[in-house]
Design an enzyme around this catalytic site. Structure first.
Site, PDB file in Angstrom:
ATOM      1  N   SER A 143      -1.937   4.300  -3.369  1.00  0.00           N
ATOM      2  CA  SER A 143      -1.883   4.121  -1.913  1.00  0.00           C
ATOM      3  C   SER A 143      -2.843   3.002  -1.536  1.00  0.00           C
ATOM      4  O   SER A 143      -3.828   2.759  -2.251  1.00  0.00           O
ATOM      5  CB  SER A 143      -2.319   5.410  -1.214  1.00  0.00           C
ATOM      6  OG  SER A 143      -2.525   5.196   0.177  1.00  0.00           O
ATOM      7  N   TYR A 156      -8.992  11.957   0.173  1.00  0.00           N
ATOM      8  CA  TYR A 156      -7.714  11.325  -0.172  1.00  0.00           C
ATOM      9  C   TYR A 156      -7.948   9.910  -0.720  1.00  0.00           C
ATOM     10  O   TYR A 156      -7.369   9.540  -1.758  1.00  0.00           O
ATOM     11  CB  TYR A 156      -6.797  11.296   1.057  1.00  0.00           C
ATOM     12  CG  TYR A 156      -5.421  10.725   0.750  1.00  0.00           C
ATOM     13  CD1 TYR A 156      -4.553  11.398  -0.116  1.00  0.00           C
ATOM     14  CD2 TYR A 156      -4.998   9.520   1.306  1.00  0.00           C
ATOM     15  CE1 TYR A 156      -3.301  10.874  -0.417  1.00  0.00           C
ATOM     16  CE2 TYR A 156      -3.751   9.001   1.013  1.00  0.00           C
ATOM     17  CZ  TYR A 156      -2.902   9.677   0.150  1.00  0.00           C
ATOM     18  OH  TYR A 156      -1.658   9.153  -0.155  1.00  0.00           O
TER      19      TYR A 156
HETATM   20  P1  NDP Z   1       6.212  13.848   0.839  1.00  0.00           P
HETATM   21  O1  NDP Z   1       5.316  14.887   1.413  1.00  0.00           O
HETATM   22  O2  NDP Z   1       7.517  13.586   1.470  1.00  0.00           O
HETATM   23  O3  NDP Z   1       6.446  14.144  -0.714  1.00  0.00           O
HETATM   24  C1  NDP Z   1       5.435  14.649  -1.538  1.00  0.00           C
HETATM   25  C2  NDP Z   1       6.084  15.192  -2.807  1.00  0.00           C
HETATM   26  O4  NDP Z   1       5.059  15.634  -3.697  1.00  0.00           O
HETATM   27  C3  NDP Z   1       6.982  16.368  -2.515  1.00  0.00           C
HETATM   28  O5  NDP Z   1       8.137  16.273  -3.318  1.00  0.00           O
HETATM   29  C4  NDP Z   1       6.142  17.564  -2.960  1.00  0.00           C
HETATM   30  O6  NDP Z   1       6.998  18.591  -3.444  1.00  0.00           O
HETATM   31  C5  NDP Z   1       5.372  16.950  -4.115  1.00  0.00           C
HETATM   32  N1  NDP Z   1       4.160  17.669  -4.463  1.00  0.00           N
HETATM   33  C6  NDP Z   1       3.035  17.821  -3.726  1.00  0.00           C
HETATM   34  N2  NDP Z   1       2.162  18.592  -4.376  1.00  0.00           N
HETATM   35  C7  NDP Z   1       2.755  18.927  -5.558  1.00  0.00           C
HETATM   36  C8  NDP Z   1       2.377  19.734  -6.654  1.00  0.00           C
HETATM   37  N3  NDP Z   1       1.191  20.369  -6.689  1.00  0.00           N
HETATM   38  N4  NDP Z   1       3.215  19.859  -7.715  1.00  0.00           N
HETATM   39  C9  NDP Z   1       4.410  19.242  -7.674  1.00  0.00           C
HETATM   40  N5  NDP Z   1       4.847  18.484  -6.666  1.00  0.00           N
HETATM   41  C10 NDP Z   1       4.026  18.341  -5.620  1.00  0.00           C
HETATM   42  O7  NDP Z   1       5.331  12.514   0.815  1.00  0.00           O
HETATM   43  P2  NDP Z   1       5.578  11.060   0.171  1.00  0.00           P
HETATM   44  O8  NDP Z   1       6.909  10.930  -0.419  1.00  0.00           O
HETATM   45  O9  NDP Z   1       5.143  10.088   1.188  1.00  0.00           O
HETATM   46  O10 NDP Z   1       4.455  11.110  -0.952  1.00  0.00           O
HETATM   47  C11 NDP Z   1       4.701  10.773  -2.309  1.00  0.00           C
HETATM   48  C12 NDP Z   1       3.461  10.128  -2.882  1.00  0.00           C
HETATM   49  O11 NDP Z   1       3.206   8.907  -2.178  1.00  0.00           O
HETATM   50  C13 NDP Z   1       2.183  10.953  -2.735  1.00  0.00           C
HETATM   51  O12 NDP Z   1       1.428  10.806  -3.922  1.00  0.00           O
HETATM   52  C14 NDP Z   1       1.455  10.282  -1.556  1.00  0.00           C
HETATM   53  O13 NDP Z   1       0.073  10.459  -1.618  1.00  0.00           O
HETATM   54  C15 NDP Z   1       1.848   8.841  -1.775  1.00  0.00           C
HETATM   55  N6  NDP Z   1       1.777   7.947  -0.622  1.00  0.00           N
HETATM   56  C16 NDP Z   1       2.399   8.214   0.569  1.00  0.00           C
HETATM   57  C17 NDP Z   1       2.338   7.296   1.609  1.00  0.00           C
HETATM   58  C18 NDP Z   1       2.963   7.555   2.935  1.00  0.00           C
HETATM   59  O14 NDP Z   1       2.528   6.952   3.945  1.00  0.00           O
HETATM   60  N7  NDP Z   1       3.997   8.361   3.030  1.00  0.00           N
HETATM   61  C19 NDP Z   1       1.653   6.028   1.442  1.00  0.00           C
HETATM   62  C20 NDP Z   1       1.047   5.833   0.160  1.00  0.00           C
HETATM   63  C21 NDP Z   1       1.128   6.761  -0.833  1.00  0.00           C
HETATM   64  P3  NDP Z   1       6.820  20.165  -3.263  1.00  0.00           P
HETATM   65  O15 NDP Z   1       6.082  20.393  -1.986  1.00  0.00           O
HETATM   66  O16 NDP Z   1       8.225  20.666  -3.248  1.00  0.00           O
HETATM   67  O17 NDP Z   1       6.070  20.581  -4.485  1.00  0.00           O
HETATM   68  C1  8X3 Z   2      -0.892   7.122   2.720  1.00  0.00           C
HETATM   69  C2  8X3 Z   2      -1.349   5.946   3.493  1.00  0.00           C
HETATM   70  O1  8X3 Z   2      -2.956   5.092   5.233  1.00  0.00           O
HETATM   71  O2  8X3 Z   2      -2.066   7.314   5.563  1.00  0.00           O
HETATM   72  O3  8X3 Z   2      -1.315   7.037   1.420  1.00  0.00           O
HETATM   73  O4  8X3 Z   2      -3.723   6.931   3.875  1.00  0.00           O
HETATM   74  S1  8X3 Z   2      -2.591   6.349   4.574  1.00  0.00           S
END
Ligand code: NDP
Ligand code: 8X3
Length: 256
Positions: A143, A156
């Site tokens: 991120s 985070y």
């Molecule tokens: P979502 O919340 O839509 O997806 C998160 C996914 O991670 C879900 O499928 C969830 O599945 C899974 N997950 C969370 N905890 C666990 C666990 N303990 N075991 C297995 N699966 C897990 O968010 P995003 O798609 O946005 O996030 C995906 C990644 O991208 C994350 O690492 C997030 O930090 C990162 N990210 C997101 C950004 C954003 O602005 N959206 C920006 C930068 C990075 P379930 O709950 O079914 O287990």
């Molecule tokens: C998610 C982006 O800016 O919300 O990783 O931390 S931010």
């Protein structure tokens, strides 16, 4: 390189980037192995990835916060294939936006378990299945929060900064194996990320994106496919992907 026929293992495949990536790698004709905790959601994603053209799609419950769950998942993978060409460590997210002074143990622990330890556990378990000298990939989702701190983001930002250094260390450890290791570091993207961070408070979550054109999950998935499909001698070490409206983590243009 063509991805058709490659085996792709996606963590966090039940929503957001992971679900979009399942469809995108599916459209490339890959075999998909999908993991997350919500199996009903995985089943829906699997169906849409099949419709997109995946060679095969299988899914299984996975909690990356548990070594037992990771090991059970990878044992299940081994009943289906003896190789995984692309491991995408995507599972994770943020819990809370409290300053350190009022931060909660359970939020910090959840973030460390999924984003940081989960990444290490999955990688350890899958490494023996990654072909050597075949252009395989470990693609970690970081991120922009791993590049710069912000108020309320200490834990985070800390775990995502940790992800970058795990990625770098792994690249050094695997040098000479042909396995590529890279980090895709997105900025603001509209997924369930903020719903999870704010524990289902949808009004608060919606405010994060008010007046902004954020990234979509599909933008991120398309970039994963692009990274994975570079020729085997090309490794994208680190790629930052931000919405045009987000010049920096704190500098977001809003139309309202
Ligand atoms: P979502 O919340 O839509 O997806 C998160 C996914 O991670 C879900 O499928 C969830 O599945 C899974 N997950 C969370 N905890 C666990 C666990 N303990 N075991 C297995 N699966 C897990 O968010 P995003 O798609 O946005 O996030 C995906 C990644 O991208 C994350 O690492 C997030 O930090 C990162 N990210 C997101 C950004 C954003 O602005 N959206 C920006 C930068 C990075 P379930 O709950 O079914 O287990
Ligand atoms: C998610 C982006 O800016 O919300 O990783 O931390 S931010």
């Amino acid at each position: 390189m063509k991805l058709r026929g490659n085996w792709v293992l996606l963590t966090g495949a039940s929503s957001g980037f992971g679900a979009a990536a399942a469809r995108a790698f599916g459209a490339e004709g890959c075999h998909l192995l999908l993991g997350a905790r919500r199996e009903d959601r995985l089943a829906e994603v699997a169906q849409s990835a099949r419709a997109a053209g995946a060679a095969s799609v299988q899914h299984h419950a996975l909690d990356v916060a548990s070594t037992n769950s990771v090991e059970a998942f990878v044992s299940w993978v081994k009943t289906l294939t003896d190789r995984v060409h692309i491991l995408i460590n995507n599972a994770g997210g943020a819990h809370g936006l409290d300053p350190v002074a009022t931060g909660r143990d359970e939020d910090w622990e959840a973030m460390v378990q999924s984003n940081f330890l989960g990444l290490l556990r999955m990688t350890r378990a899958v490494l023996p299945l990654l072909p050597r000298d075949a252009g395989s990939w470990i693609l970690n989702v970081g991120s922009i929060a791993g590049h710069r701190g912000y108020e309320g983001g200490a834990a985070y930002c800390g775990v995502k900064a940790g992800e970058r250094l795990i990625t770098e260390s792994l690249r050094l450890e695997l040098n000479g194996t042909g396995i590529r290791v890279g980090s895709l570091d997105p900025g603001m993207a509209l997924t369930e990320f903020s719903d999870v961070r704010f524990k289902g408070d949808q009004e608060r979550a919606a405010k994060v994106y008010a007046g902004v054109n954020p990234l979509t999950a599909e933008d991120v998935a398309e970039t994963m496919v692009w990274m994975a499909s570079r020729p085997p001698h090309v490794c994208i070490d680190e790629l930052i992907l931000k919405p045009t409206d987000q010049a920096a983590i704190h500098k977001v243009h809003r139309r309202t």
